[in-house]
Design a protein around this motif. Structure first.
Motif, PDB file in Angstrom:
ATOM      1  N   ARG A   7      43.771  51.139  27.633  1.00  0.00           N
ATOM      2  CA  ARG A   7      42.953  51.684  28.728  1.00  0.00           C
ATOM      3  C   ARG A   7      43.803  52.370  29.785  1.00  0.00           C
ATOM      4  O   ARG A   7      43.308  53.188  30.571  1.00  0.00           O
ATOM      5  CB  ARG A   7      42.136  50.577  29.406  1.00  0.00           C
ATOM      6  N   CYS A   8      45.082  52.009  29.862  1.00  0.00           N
ATOM      7  CA  CYS A   8      45.957  52.574  30.898  1.00  0.00           C
ATOM      8  C   CYS A   8      46.164  54.064  30.636  1.00  0.00           C
ATOM      9  O   CYS A   8      46.397  54.493  29.503  1.00  0.00           O
ATOM     10  CB  CYS A   8      47.298  51.845  30.916  1.00  0.00           C
ATOM     11  N   MET A   9      46.122  54.887  31.690  1.00  0.00           N
ATOM     12  CA  MET A   9      46.210  56.332  31.537  1.00  0.00           C
ATOM     13  C   MET A   9      47.651  56.827  31.681  1.00  0.00           C
ATOM     14  O   MET A   9      47.880  58.026  31.733  1.00  0.00           O
ATOM     15  CB  MET A   9      45.344  57.002  32.586  1.00  0.00           C
TER      16      MET A   9
ATOM     17  N   CYS B 282      45.292  50.365  41.172  1.00  0.00           N
ATOM     18  CA  CYS B 282      45.133  51.148  39.940  1.00  0.00           C
ATOM     19  C   CYS B 282      44.019  52.170  40.120  1.00  0.00           C
ATOM     20  O   CYS B 282      42.965  51.849  40.669  1.00  0.00           O
ATOM     21  CB  CYS B 282      44.807  50.191  38.784  1.00  0.00           C
ATOM     22  N   ILE B 283      44.255  53.395  39.632  1.00  0.00           N
ATOM     23  CA  ILE B 283      43.224  54.439  39.877  1.00  0.00           C
ATOM     24  C   ILE B 283      41.897  54.110  39.194  1.00  0.00           C
ATOM     25  O   ILE B 283      40.851  54.581  39.624  1.00  0.00           O
ATOM     26  CB  ILE B 283      43.657  55.867  39.432  1.00  0.00           C
ATOM     27  N   LEU B 284      41.962  53.302  38.168  1.00  0.00           N
ATOM     28  CA  LEU B 284      40.713  52.940  37.496  1.00  0.00           C
ATOM     29  C   LEU B 284      39.899  51.910  38.285  1.00  0.00           C
ATOM     30  O   LEU B 284      38.737  51.644  37.962  1.00  0.00           O
ATOM     31  CB  LEU B 284      41.000  52.397  36.090  1.00  0.00           C
TER      32      LEU B 284
ATOM     33  N   PRO C  69      39.873  48.030  37.019  1.00  0.00           N
ATOM     34  CA  PRO C  69      41.296  48.343  36.878  1.00  0.00           C
ATOM     35  C   PRO C  69      41.846  47.799  35.572  1.00  0.00           C
ATOM     36  O   PRO C  69      41.270  46.896  34.966  1.00  0.00           O
ATOM     37  CB  PRO C  69      41.932  47.614  38.059  1.00  0.00           C
ATOM     38  N   VAL C  70      42.975  48.351  35.129  1.00  0.00           N
ATOM     39  CA  VAL C  70      43.684  47.784  33.988  1.00  0.00           C
ATOM     40  C   VAL C  70      44.137  46.370  34.391  1.00  0.00           C
ATOM     41  O   VAL C  70      44.589  46.164  35.514  1.00  0.00           O
ATOM     42  CB  VAL C  70      44.917  48.654  33.629  1.00  0.00           C
ATOM     43  N   ALA C  71      43.994  45.418  33.476  1.00  0.00           N
ATOM     44  CA  ALA C  71      44.333  44.023  33.791  1.00  0.00           C
ATOM     45  C   ALA C  71      45.854  43.835  33.732  1.00  0.00           C
ATOM     46  O   ALA C  71      46.401  43.201  32.820  1.00  0.00           O
ATOM     47  CB  ALA C  71      43.636  43.080  32.826  1.00  0.00           C
TER      48      ALA C  71
HETATM   49  S1  SF4 Z   1      47.323  53.233  38.027  1.00  0.00           S
HETATM   50 FE1  SF4 Z   1      46.211  52.082  36.455  1.00  0.00          FE
HETATM   51  S2  SF4 Z   1      45.872  53.575  34.877  1.00  0.00           S
HETATM   52 FE2  SF4 Z   1      47.454  54.443  36.168  1.00  0.00          FE
HETATM   53  S3  SF4 Z   1      49.400  53.780  35.260  1.00  0.00           S
HETATM   54 FE3  SF4 Z   1      48.830  52.246  36.727  1.00  0.00          FE
HETATM   55  S4  SF4 Z   1      47.718  50.728  35.530  1.00  0.00           S
HETATM   56 FE4  SF4 Z   1      47.773  52.565  34.301  1.00  0.00          FE
END
Ligand code: SF4
Ligand SMILES: Cc1cc2nc3c(=O)[nH]c(=O)nc-3n(C[C@H](O)[C@H](O)[C@H](O)COP(=O)(O)OP(=O)(O)OC[C@H]3O[C@@H](n4cnc5c(N)ncnc54)[C@H](O)[C@@H]3O)c2cc1C
Ligand SMILES: Cc1cc2nc3c(=O)[nH]c(=O)nc-3n(C[C@H](O)[C@H](O)[C@H](O)COP(=O)(O)OP(=O)(O)OC[C@H]3O[C@@H](n4cnc5c(N)ncnc54)[C@H](O)[C@@H]3O)c2cc1C
Ligand code: SF4
Ligand code: FES
Ligand SMILES: [Mg+2]
Lengths: 284, 442
Positions: B26-28, B88-90, B96-98
């Motif tokens: 899921r991380c971008m 986290c942008i999500l 957010p990414v866990a």
């Molecule tokens: S902000 Fe979230 S999506 Fe972006 S790199 Fe970090 S963990 Fe991954």
């Protein structure tokens, strides 16, 4: 691990043990104590530092429950899991003039070191050591050696003055000027004995022995009320101005775990060694 | 009916390999990752997550350990929602990414598959004393050892770890994991001397003889409310209650010698993580537990997940109430409280609670635990001449952790007051870098 260098029985229930603990022995002063944890499943118990020699430290204790009875089984060459110290604020030693150092029962353990430092500071030192009977008197030789004068009392008259330390103290206060008094012993003995100096307005220290855990000011188990304020005996004390201490609250708190202490002792006598309860990641 | 809680095994079970990889995908891999700014030790989060997505767990562990020697701990106890995950942008879009759970997965994987140590620089011949083995002390020690300095850590207790060991309970942070991560720090060459209370076992002059000193003595001084009845038997600070159980294993009495009053009816006062921990431990010891908090439930400062777990485990919450007196002869029999009213917003932006006159009521109780906060332990710092302290006893430090005494640095709770594991680590890392720079300039 801390090695036992010598272990002897002094009287029916009183034991003396010398342990190698350089970090304690090198910096110990009168009035300070250490905390011992005998083994990996053990509790932490405070004991007064009674003497030091090089890297070794002596404690004298009465076997009254699980931990002190276990400690009494330790012989020369055995090891103790942990020792931390010296803890507590050292006695306020200076040249007061004439001082009286009183030990009651196992509390006598603390007196030679206080008497010695007081003597070195230039005081005229009078010792009073008291016990229930002559067999329970300890460290008479050491006190004899360091004090300018020494009085002995027994509750049953089997040696010295028939009576209590307070009787002798009262007599001394009547006949001459006493500038400072130390009293170490069971709480009730400290309470009763320190009352004697109130009318004479003599500075009087007692060494409080509440239940402790860490001994570094982190838990508050050892809190006592002195002059209406809460103090942590392990760091603010253990010595305090006797005339400010709430002894009744101290004695009530000392009894907090009476039931558990009985259970621990029974468990100790019925199980030679610990069974694993699997609670610490299988370590024990 | 609340579910039964008896044992101290870990509540949160963590991710499976499959779920970890799915979550990593899921991380971008953001070019300017905001998550990293949210991590006080600056872990290269997208880089390690990328490795998880590739199932290169060993590589992921190496990335994390370049910046954090205590990942299995942080993955469990960091308040991620307000740190990396909150940034986290999500977080704004879906969820957010866990990051925390992934970090934990990687650290646990590595512990089970054999650990690799990060590189250690050539010895510099400099010797640094670190006081305290909590997260601040351990982090400073690990960093300084990697820079090539000789490091001696002094710890007054008989076990290392600070609050990680004596405060945070087993069911949130298993002690075997704390021990394993401490072993990693020791493997870098750090010596930990237990049973040494600096200021007493190590005199201040001896301490100041080291090339540099790092103070990570924490905020272990428990505050008491100062109400009537506080010295009755059965009244505990949360520190004492938790120490008896976590460090001394009183939950296993009499197999272990230290007793604790389990109580039938336990009242805990406070609303932070410490209060939640005390309440949840008391539940596990078998008592009915009521947590009294003076503001509203939505104002509870504890992490939401801790509050949720406490609820699920049957802790009763009594909000907008405050204890005013503990009643009993020699032991606690009840806790008299007053109802609180939320009035105008105070300086901190929270509504100010004031007591409603005549609203007194008494809760039946046999154990009362105060979890109303802790301050820096004054013992050592009051012995060091020239060491300045600010409000509430926090050590005065600059942005690099320098105190007002030359060569003496401080970080963690001793400098900030009670905060978090990761802030203690972040500030310790900064101080270690400053110490390294100063020692190399000499
Ligand atoms: S902000 Fe979230 S999506 Fe972006 S790199 Fe970090 S963990 Fe991954
Ligand atoms: C500063 C200080 C110095 C002391 N010095 C000495 C000494 O030199 N010689 C000596 O014989 N005793 C000393 N004591 C008392 C000693 O610590 C207790 O006798 C010992 O802890 C009893 O442990 P136990 O398990 O054998 O007995 P238990 O059956 O567990 O307890 C017996 C009694 O000892 C007290 N006690 C129990 N646990 C503790 C604890 N963790 N901390 C303090 N008291 C406790 C309680 O009042 C209890 O009722 C000192 C206590 C303090 C606080
Ligand atoms: C019950 C509880 C739960 C918590 N839960 C969380 C959580 O879930 N997440 C989170 O991020 N934070 C949590 N915290 C806060 C977090 O644990 C602290 O912010 C963090 O441990 C601070 O680290 P530190 O290294 O500065 O101090 P500490 O962890 O307090 O360590 C200080 C160490 O120094 C030792 N020491 C002190 N003085 C001396 C001396 N003179 N000589 C030798 N040693 C000394 C102490 O014995 C101690 O081991 C919690 C705190 C508590 C009490
Ligand atoms: S250390 Fe804490 S803040 Fe940093 S990435 Fe890990 S969980 Fe997030
Ligand atoms: S024994 Fe814990 S504060 Fe004194
Ligand atoms: Mg005991």
């Amino acid at each position: 691990m801390y090695q036992v260098e010598d272990a002897t029985q002094l009287s029916e229930n009183v034991y003396q043990i010398w342990v190698n603990a350089p970090q304690v022995a090198r910096h110990a002063r009168a009035g300070q104590f250490l905390i011992i944890r005998v083994d990996e499943t053990g509790e932490r118990i405070p004991l007064t530092i009674s003497a030091t020699k090089g890297d070794s430290v002596r404690v004298i204790y009465m076997a009254v429950g699980k931990t002190t009875e276990l400690l009494a089984t330790k012989k020369k060459g055995d090891v103790l899991a942990d020792i931390v110290g010296p803890l507590g604020t050292p006695s306020e030693i200076k040249n007061y003039g004439t001082v009286v150092v009183i030990g009651g029962g196992v509390g006598i353990a603390s007196t030679p070191i206080i008497a010695r430092e007081a003597k070195e500071a230039g005081n005229h030192v009078i010792g009073i050591i008291g016990a229930r009977n002559k067999d329970l008197l300890i460290l008479e030789d050491e006190m004899e050696e360091v004090c300018d004068e020494l009085f002995i009392t027994t509750d049953d008259g089997s040696k010295g003055v028939h009576g209590f330390a307070s009787t002798v103290l009262e007599g001394l206060l009547k006949e001459r000027t006493i500038d400072c008094v130390w009293i170490v012993g069971p709480a009730i003995m400290m309470k009763v004995t320190s009352r004697v100096t109130i009318p004479y307005k003599v500075k009087t220290f007692v060494s409080l022995n509440p239940i402790m855990v860490d001994g570094t000011g982190m838990c508050g188990s050892c809190r006592v009320t002195v002059g209406g304020e809460t103090k942590f005996a392990c760091v603010d004390g253990p010595e305090f101005d006797a005339h400010q201490v709430d002894f009744d609250s101290l004695m009530q708190r000392q009894r907090m775990y009476t039931d558990e202490e009985k259970e621990a002792r029974e468990h100790f006598h019925h199980h030679d060694h610990h069974g694993g309860c699997g609670c610490c990641g299988g370590k024990h | 009916m609340a579910k039964e809680v008896k044992d101290f095994t870990e509540v949160n079970k963590g991710l499976t390999e499959e779920n970890a990889v799915l979550e990593a995908l899921r991380c971008m891999s953001c070019v300017r990752p905001t998550c990293v700014k949210g991590c006080p030790v600056g872990i290269d989060i997208p880089a390690f997550i990328q490795k998880v997505a590739e199932k290169d767990f060993e590589g992921a562990a190496a990335v994390i350990k370049a910046d954090n020697m205590l990942p299995a701990i942080c993955g469990r106890v960091c308040p991620q929602e307000s740190q990396c995950e909150g940034a986290c942008i999500l977080a704004k879009k879906e969820k957010p990414v866990a990051v925390g759970a992934l970090e934990r997965y990687v650290a646990d994987w590595e512990r089970e598959h054999g650990t690799k140590l990060p590189a250690v620089a050539e010895p510099t011949g400099k010797h640094v004393a670190v006081v305290g083995s909590g997260p601040a002390g351990l982090t400073a020690a690990a960093e300084l050892a990697r820079f090539g300095h000789e490091v001696t850590v002094f710890e007054s207790l008989h076990e290392a770890g600070g609050v990680l060991t004596y405060g945070i309970p087993e069911f949130r942070l298993p002690k075997a994991i704390v021990k394993a991560e401490i072993e990693q720090v020791k493997a870098l060459g750090v010596e930990i001397r237990l049973n040494h209370l600096v200021g007493r076992s190590v005199p201040v002059e001896e301490l100041l003889g080291y090339d540099a000193v790092f103070l990570g003595t924490g905020a272990g001084l428990p505050y008491f409310m100062g109400i009537e009845g506080e010295n009755l038997n059965g009244v505990y600070s949360a520190n004492e209650f938790l120490t008896r159980v976590n460090l001394m294993h009183a939950n296993c009495f009499p197999e272990f010698d230290t007793p604790v009053k389990r109580g039938c009816k336990v009242v805990v006062v406070g609303g932070g993580n410490v209060a939640m921990d005390a309440a949840r431990v008391a539940r596990r010891l078998g008592a009915a537990v009521t947590l009294v908090y003076r503001r509203r439930e939505e104002d509870l400062p504890a992490r939401a997940v801790e509050v949720k777990n406490a609820h699920e485990e049957g802790v009763e919450f009594l909000c907008c109430a405050n204890p005013v007196r503990i009643v009993g002869e020699t032991a606690v029999e009840g806790v008299e409280c007053v109802r609180m009213e939320m009035c105008e917003v105070d300086a901190s932006g929270r509504p100010k609670p004031t007591c409603i006159e005549g609203s007194e009521f008494t809760l039946e109780a046999d154990v009362f635990i105060e979890a109303i906060g802790q301050g820096p332990n004054p013992l050592l710092v009051s012995m060091i001449p020239g060491l300045e302290r600010a409000r509430r006893g926090n050590l005065v430090v600059d942005e690099d952790g320098r105190t007002t005494v030359a060569r003496v640095y401080a970080a963690g709770d001793a400098a900030t007051g009670a905060a978090t594991v990761i802030w203690a680590m972040g500030s310790a890392k900064t101080a270690a870098a400053a110490i390294d720079k100063a020692l190399k300039e000499e």
